[in-house]
Enzyme design. Structure first.
Site, PDB file in Angstrom:
ATOM      1  N   LYS A 150       1.246  -1.083   0.169  1.00 21.57           N
ATOM      2  CA  LYS A 150      -0.029   0.082   0.061  1.00 21.57           C
ATOM      3  C   LYS A 150       0.687   1.461   0.470  1.00 21.57           C
ATOM      4  O   LYS A 150       2.126   0.841  -0.421  1.00 21.57           O
ATOM      5  CB  LYS A 150      -0.833   0.195   1.305  1.00 21.57           C
ATOM      6  CG  LYS A 150      -0.057   0.162   2.498  1.00 21.57           C
ATOM      7  CD  LYS A 150      -0.955  -0.313   4.038  1.00 21.57           C
ATOM      8  CE  LYS A 150      -1.779  -1.321   3.793  1.00 21.57           C
ATOM      9  NZ  LYS A 150      -2.300  -1.208   5.605  1.00 21.57           N
TER      10      LYS A 150
ATOM     11  N   LYS B 209       1.496  -9.015   0.656  1.00 17.88           N
ATOM     12  CA  LYS B 209      -0.480  -8.887   0.143  1.00 17.88           C
ATOM     13  C   LYS B 209      -1.045  -7.050  -0.310  1.00 17.88           C
ATOM     14  O   LYS B 209       0.049  -6.352   0.474  1.00 17.88           O
ATOM     15  CB  LYS B 209      -1.141 -10.161   0.473  1.00 17.88           C
ATOM     16  CG  LYS B 209      -1.654  -9.037   2.112  1.00 17.88           C
ATOM     17  CD  LYS B 209      -3.249  -9.137   2.852  1.00 17.88           C
ATOM     18  CE  LYS B 209      -3.099  -8.376   3.416  1.00 17.88           C
ATOM     19  NZ  LYS B 209      -3.693  -7.079   3.574  1.00 17.88           N
TER      20      LYS B 209
ATOM     21  N   ASP C 163      -3.043  -4.425  -0.481  1.00 10.92           N
ATOM     22  CA  ASP C 163      -3.865  -3.983  -0.001  1.00 10.92           C
ATOM     23  C   ASP C 163      -5.935  -4.465  -0.206  1.00 10.92           C
ATOM     24  O   ASP C 163      -5.448  -4.625  -2.067  1.00 10.92           O
ATOM     25  CB  ASP C 163      -3.590  -1.945   0.539  1.00 10.92           C
ATOM     26  CG  ASP C 163      -4.428  -1.957   1.526  1.00 10.92           C
ATOM     27  OD1 ASP C 163      -3.766  -2.741   2.416  1.00 10.92           O
ATOM     28  OD2 ASP C 163      -3.943  -0.330   2.463  1.00 10.92           O
TER      29      ASP C 163
ATOM     30  N   HIS D 266      -9.574 -12.368   2.626  1.00  8.08           N
ATOM     31  CA  HIS D 266      -9.482 -11.092   3.940  1.00  8.08           C
ATOM     32  C   HIS D 266     -11.223 -10.958   4.448  1.00  8.08           C
ATOM     33  O   HIS D 266     -11.497 -10.933   3.674  1.00  8.08           O
ATOM     34  CB  HIS D 266      -9.094  -9.921   2.807  1.00  8.08           C
ATOM     35  CG  HIS D 266      -9.260  -8.366   3.157  1.00  8.08           C
ATOM     36  ND1 HIS D 266      -9.920  -7.306   3.549  1.00  8.08           N
ATOM     37  CD2 HIS D 266      -7.991  -7.452   3.980  1.00  8.08           C
ATOM     38  CE1 HIS D 266      -9.682  -6.314   4.696  1.00  8.08           C
ATOM     39  NE2 HIS D 266      -8.039  -6.607   4.170  1.00  8.08           N
TER      40      HIS D 266
END
Lengths: 365, 365
Positions: free
Chosen positions: B134, B159, B161, B248
């Site tokens: 991010k 990973k 965002d 998520h």
């Protein structure tokens, strides 16, 4: 430079902290980064707080602006921006959304809407009538025979229960062929325009094949379950099939059940359904088996209708334990642009007669 | 005659009505028909109440049985049976599910799970390290350079965002190629096994094409958003791609936010994630930006691990405002089979040094 998406949140709890919480919302929903560490380059992608208004000792209302480019005109990311991580925070409820023209332009919305559905069903002004094909456990032939009776009696929309998938009692393909055929035969006899609406309760792998089978068999619409499949899949299907989409709220209740969290009834079951392509939004009417208030139902109805850019208005479809006795009051409450859904109660006593009375009642208005 | 799916619900409110409410749940979740009117044929498809236990002046616990054939081994309908219309009822919370072997047999579950992910990352015993790529608003080249730094420092899972979709700042294809390449270069230099994990935040139409692009570029996993796309889509993708799935919780919070409604933390973010193919489940750790309690986090961790037929255990991945200072305590709390997720806080001060310390901290255990 893009325009803004505006979102309004209710923030419950100590109002002294409301402003600070609104600021962290703006960050959480966009770049989700410690603000003091965010690279300058990321500044154009961050949300802003437009205002915070105290509404009570424990309630504030915050208006936020997100750059439209953060959503990029895609529904999954639009949902993430509006309420993704928010949903995990206590005491935050999404109660209003205004999309700029450039975001709205990315959505087709309802293909039929109120006018299109009225045309399809040859019902230019009266309330529409719907019922649910059930129960699970019946074989396909019995379900088809019930569908036939309802279509003969003049019910417009004969939708399957959301739980009719591919169970052994009435496997999808057999059920869809028999029911579509039954409704077609009824229409041939009466000159009516009833539609049979199978449920999109499928594994994703089978989606395309089953939709083709249903369309080929003569399905006149689909019952979408955005709570199960996501709103995005409904949007995609609505953009592809030449028949209307009836949205069912199954599994969506948790967004609505707690007063200070979730998404408002009008947004979730009205505006979002419409943005994602539904032509009618089914929901539990007040005073039925569920616990929606009259005010919440009115909010849904407003969300189905209020002007939103080029999006056509759609039908609110209140149901959930409704009976013939409630119908006149429901029409009074929602106005004529309503789809009345009566399910199990039509089976109390003589089904055919009940269905015919349902139609007479509306024709007699 | 099929076996039963067992589901346990907490029913809040007057306990005198708990039994009656449990009975109507059994009906609501299956044939949804006035019981006295249900055709005899539908009897085999209706839920049954196995027992109702009063737990407090306003709390009862009801155990229900649904014939496995009502779900038919399909995830969308399984969700509808377990909590579809229930979600719209006040004071009903799903807290336990036991699936019979015939239902479990329809699910592959996690392809990698704890053992598979450990093998892939060459980390046989230590906690895994993850971070989030991010913020949104950075260009693809900058994101790739951050990914490179993290991989060099020894972070296992880099990973994206959940909000990285296809925005103009870092369009999907360019971003994925550059980031995958950056992580590959880092691995070549260090001999490490870091994986780059793009977010599945796509319109459904583009899903297949984008997954192919990502796999071809060298993505080492996908970040799934079942709250946005539905659990079913995650299940399908997990069954098809040769890389692990990191789930998520974005947009799922409303199922958890109200004590007497929704789905328990352990079921939603543990067991259901696992059933639907996740290899790790990301959630907000207690004491971070969100409001999960230690007990709820432990419940999720239990859901990731407890024996469920042939389903492999998966990694709980607590994050959400975590810092290096919290890491030792988190390992103590969850045990070594945990994936520690530290995002924004790694950017406080010297990013490369922070990431290296993160790795040292875990290697030194």
């Amino acid at each position: 430079m893009s325009s803004d998406i505006r979102a309004t949140y209710e923030i419950s709890g100590e109002v002294a902290r409301a402003k600070e919480r609104a600021l962290s919302l703006a960050v959480e929903q966009t770049h989700e980064f410690p603000p003091e560490l965010a690279p300058v380059a990321a500044g154009g992608a961050v949300g802003r707080v437009l205002g915070v208004e105290v509404q009570g000792p424990e309630l504030a209302r915050a208006e936020l602006a997100y750059p439209a480019d953060v959503a990029g005109g895609e529904l999954p990311q639009l949902l993430v921006v509006l309420f993704g991580n928010c949903s995990l925070l206590p005491g935050v409820r999404l109660v209003g959304v205004e999309l700029p023209p450039e975001t709205l332009a990315a959505f087709r919305g309802p293909r039929f809407g109120v006018a299109g559905l009225r045309g399809l069903l040859a019902a230019p002004t009266r309330p529409l009538l719907a019922t649910a094909l059930k129960p699970i456990g019946l074989d396909a032939r019995s379900l088809a025979s019930i569908a036939y009776e309802f279509a003969i009696a003049g019910i417009d929309v004969i939708k399957e229960d959301q739980s009719l998938a591919n169970q052994r009692w009435a496997p999808f393909e057999e059920r869809v062929r028999l029911c579509a055929d039954a409704v077609r035969r009824a229409n041939d006899e009466t000159g009516g325009h009833a539609v049979y609406v199978p449920a999109l309760n499928f594994p994703v792998d089978l989606l395309e094949a089953r939709i083709s089978i249903a369309l080929e068999a003569g399905a006149g619409g689909f019952l979408a379950l955005p709570g199960v499949t996501g709103f995005e899949l409904m949007r995609k299907i609505a953009g592809e099939v030449p028949v209307p989409i009836f949205a069912h709220p199954t599994l969506l209740g948790s967004f609505l059940s707690s007063p200070g969290t979730g998404i408002s009834h009008g947004l979730l079951l009205g505006e979002l359904m419409r943005l994602a392509g539904a032509d009618a939004s089914i929901f539990p009417n007040h005073g039925g088996r569920f616990a929606f208030s009259a005010e919440q139902c009115l909010e849904i109805s407003e969300g189905c209708r209020r002007p939103i850019g080029p999006l056509a208005p759609i039908f609110p479809a209140p149901g959930g334990g409704m009976s013939l006795a409630r119908a006149p009051e429901m029409i009074e409450f929602y106005g004529p642009d309503v789809m009345l859904l009566i399910g199990g109660e039509l089976h109390r006593g003589d089904r055919t007669r009940n269905a015919a009375r349902f139609r007479e009642l509306v024709d007699g208005l």
